[in-house]
Design a protein around this motif. Structure first.
Motif, short mmCIF file in Angstrom:
data_model
loop_
_atom_site.label_atom_id
_atom_site.label_comp_id
_atom_site.label_asym_id
_atom_site.label_seq_id
_atom_site.Cartn_x
_atom_site.Cartn_y
_atom_site.Cartn_z
N MET A 52 0.83 -1.21 0.00
CA MET A 52 0.00 0.00 0.00
C MET A 52 0.86 1.26 0.00
SD MET A 52 -2.95 -1.23 2.72
CE MET A 52 -4.08 0.15 2.47
N ALA A 53 1.99 1.21 0.72
CA ALA A 53 2.90 2.36 0.73
C ALA A 53 3.51 2.57 -0.65
CB ALA A 53 4.00 2.14 1.77
N TYR A 54 3.87 1.46 -1.31
CA TYR A 54 4.43 1.56 -2.67
C TYR A 54 3.39 2.13 -3.63
CZ TYR A 54 6.34 0.22 -7.20
OH TYR A 54 6.80 0.25 -8.49
N ASP A 55 2.15 1.73 -3.46
CA ASP A 55 1.06 2.26 -4.30
C ASP A 55 0.94 3.78 -4.14
OD1 ASP A 55 -1.63 2.09 -5.78
OD2 ASP A 55 -2.21 2.93 -3.83
N TYR A 80 3.32 5.78 -3.15
CA TYR A 80 4.56 6.35 -3.70
C TYR A 80 4.42 6.55 -5.21
CZ TYR A 80 9.19 5.94 -5.86
OH TYR A 80 10.28 6.11 -6.66
N VAL A 81 3.92 5.53 -5.90
CA VAL A 81 3.76 5.64 -7.36
C VAL A 81 2.70 6.68 -7.71
CG1 VAL A 81 3.08 4.40 -9.46
CG2 VAL A 81 4.50 3.26 -7.74
N ALA A 82 1.60 6.70 -6.95
CA ALA A 82 0.50 7.62 -7.24
C ALA A 82 0.92 9.08 -7.10
CB ALA A 82 -0.68 7.32 -6.33
N ILE A 83 1.75 9.38 -6.12
CA ILE A 83 2.13 10.77 -5.84
C ILE A 83 3.40 11.18 -6.60
CG2 ILE A 83 2.93 12.34 -4.02
CD1 ILE A 83 1.00 10.88 -2.13
N CYS A 84 4.35 10.27 -6.70
CA CYS A 84 5.62 10.62 -7.35
C CYS A 84 5.59 10.42 -8.87
CB CYS A 84 6.76 9.79 -6.75
SG CYS A 84 7.04 10.10 -4.99
N TYR A 85 4.73 9.51 -9.35
CA TYR A 85 4.63 9.25 -10.80
C TYR A 85 3.16 9.19 -11.22
CZ TYR A 85 9.47 7.82 -10.09
OH TYR A 85 10.80 7.78 -9.75
N LEU A 144 8.68 -2.28 7.30
CA LEU A 144 8.65 -0.92 7.84
C LEU A 144 9.70 -0.03 7.18
CD1 LEU A 144 8.02 -1.47 11.66
CD2 LEU A 144 6.49 -0.38 10.02
N THR A 145 10.86 -0.61 6.87
CA THR A 145 11.90 0.15 6.17
C THR A 145 11.43 0.54 4.77
OG1 THR A 145 13.64 -1.00 7.40
CG2 THR A 145 14.29 0.10 5.37
N LEU A 146 10.79 -0.39 4.08
CA LEU A 146 10.25 -0.10 2.75
C LEU A 146 9.16 0.98 2.82
CD1 LEU A 146 9.97 -3.75 1.33
CD2 LEU A 146 11.69 -2.01 0.75
N ILE A 147 8.33 0.89 3.85
CA ILE A 147 7.28 1.90 4.04
C ILE A 147 7.90 3.26 4.32
CG2 ILE A 147 5.41 2.63 5.58
CD1 ILE A 147 4.79 -0.39 5.96
N LEU A 148 8.91 3.29 5.20
CA LEU A 148 9.59 4.54 5.53
C LEU A 148 10.26 5.14 4.29
CD1 LEU A 148 10.48 6.58 7.68
CD2 LEU A 148 12.47 5.12 8.13
N ALA A 149 10.94 4.31 3.50
CA ALA A 149 11.59 4.80 2.29
C ALA A 149 10.57 5.37 1.31
CB ALA A 149 12.38 3.66 1.63
N SER A 150 9.43 4.71 1.19
CA SER A 150 8.37 5.20 0.30
C SER A 150 7.87 6.57 0.74
CB SER A 150 7.20 4.21 0.26
OG SER A 150 7.59 2.97 -0.28
N TYR A 151 7.68 6.72 2.06
CA TYR A 151 7.13 7.99 2.55
C TYR A 151 8.14 9.12 2.56
CZ TYR A 151 2.51 6.26 3.53
OH TYR A 151 1.24 5.78 3.37
N ALA A 182 8.22 14.71 -2.53
CA ALA A 182 7.39 15.08 -3.68
C ALA A 182 6.30 16.06 -3.27
CB ALA A 182 6.78 13.84 -4.31
N ILE A 183 5.73 15.86 -2.08
CA ILE A 183 4.66 16.75 -1.61
C ILE A 183 5.19 18.17 -1.39
CG2 ILE A 183 3.15 17.24 0.37
CD1 ILE A 183 2.66 14.25 0.63
N LEU A 184 6.41 18.28 -0.87
CA LEU A 184 7.00 19.60 -0.62
C LEU A 184 7.22 20.38 -1.91
CD1 LEU A 184 9.60 18.73 2.17
CD2 LEU A 184 7.42 19.92 2.43
#
Length: 315
Positions: free
Chosen positions: A121-124, A126-131, A214-221, A227-229
């Motif tokens: 879900m975090a990867y999803d 990440y893709v939605a906001i960054c790409y 959790l590391t993957l989730i943290l890296a995604s966020y 990207a949000i900034l």
């Protein structure tokens, strides 16, 4: 054959689950409290799955993963709560040896699968906001199904390792588990052998199954917040962040108590603290997830209102 080999190492044929209290009045209060929580969990998660199924606007990767999460929460609670409710109002609070093994395995499978679904879900997001322009291509239906299947496969295999290591120990009495279901840390305290190897296995698997997702989730966020900034409009930043806030809240509620439970040495565990932690990530988390996602999500609210109107129209 595997179950027979486990039984050969143990003289215990059933366990007694002590639960929360020996006071009948307290148990009746807890019964109605947990009954309410369970019924709301079934209704809330079942409703989310139904809304995502019937509303075409929710047929996106984000809501596909949300429906899987709701199914996992529903199953997760059902693995333990109905039995707990029966034991709260019954004189007999036993569970067979094989029943304990099955409950342990199913519970672990669902829990481990859920941690990896959080990462998906975090990867999803990440893709939605960054790409955003490549979202439909990158998050294809095939990839979404592959992520869910691989998460479930990891859950099935790792839960088997946990369960085999725990139940391969001899259990020769006493048979009273100071818990409300067969969770590994509580069961291991009854083993008639050294459990230091199990503590090491639990720590290693906990590292793999909790810290890596959790590391993957943290890296995604981290990438998401960067990207949000870069978004110039305040409204755009708020909208982008709101799509992530619910996920961050749910991950925190589920994973932090699990880390405390499964990554600390068994000698440091307190039975009462363990029961509170288990309640939080097993019952409370599954109860709150539909509320968190529905209150912060306009699409789910819109689908719910449409679903109600459809029901009124058919009448």
């Amino acid at each position: 054959m595997q179950s027979r080999s486990w039984r050969n190492h143990s003289s215990v044929i059933e366990f007694i689950l002590l639960g929360f209290s020996r006071n009948p009045k307290t148990n009746w209060i807890l019964f109605f409290l947990f009954l309410f929580l369970y019924l709301f969990t079934v209704l809330g998660n079942g409703l989310i799955v139904t809304l995502i199924r019937v509303d075409a606007r929710l047929h996106t990767p984000m809501y596909f993963f949300l429906s899987i999460l709701s199914l996992l929460d529903l199953s997760y609670a059902t693995t333990t709560v109905p039995q707990m409710l029966i034991h709260l109002v019954s004189q007999k609070k036993t569970i067979s040896y094989i029943g304990c093994v099955v409950q342990m395995y199913v519970f672990l499978t669902l829990g481990i699968t859920e941690t990896w679904i959080f990462a998906a879900m975090a990867y999803d997001r990440y893709v939605a906001i960054c790409y955003p322009l490549h979202y439909g291509v990158k998050m294809s239906q095939t990839l979404c199904i592959l992520l869910v299947v691989s998460s479930a496969f990891c859950g099935l295999i790792c839960a088997l390792v946990y369960t085999v290591f725990a139940m391969n120990l001899p259990y020769c009495g006493p048979n009273e588990i100071n818990h409300f279901f067969c969770e590994i840390p509580a069961v291991l305290k009854l083993a008639c052998a050294d459990t230091s190897l199990n503590d090491q296995v639990d720590f290693i698997l906990g590292f793999i199954l909790l810290l890596i997702p959790l590391t993957l989730i943290l890296a995604s966020y981290v990438q998401i917040f960067m990207a949000i900034l870069k978004i110039r409009s305040t409204q755009g930043r708020i909208k982008a962040f709101s799509t992530c806030a619910s996920h961050i809240t749910v991950v925190t509620m589920f994973c932090i108590p699990c880390m405390v439970m499964y990554m600390r040495p068994g000698s440091e565990a307190s039975p009462e603290d363990d029961k509170k932690l288990a309640l939080f990530y097993n019952v409370i988390s599954a109860f709150l997830n539909p509320i968190i996602y529905s209150l912060r999500n306009k699409d789910v609210k819109r689908a719910f209102l449409k679903f109600i109107n459809m029901g009124e129209d058919t009448q």
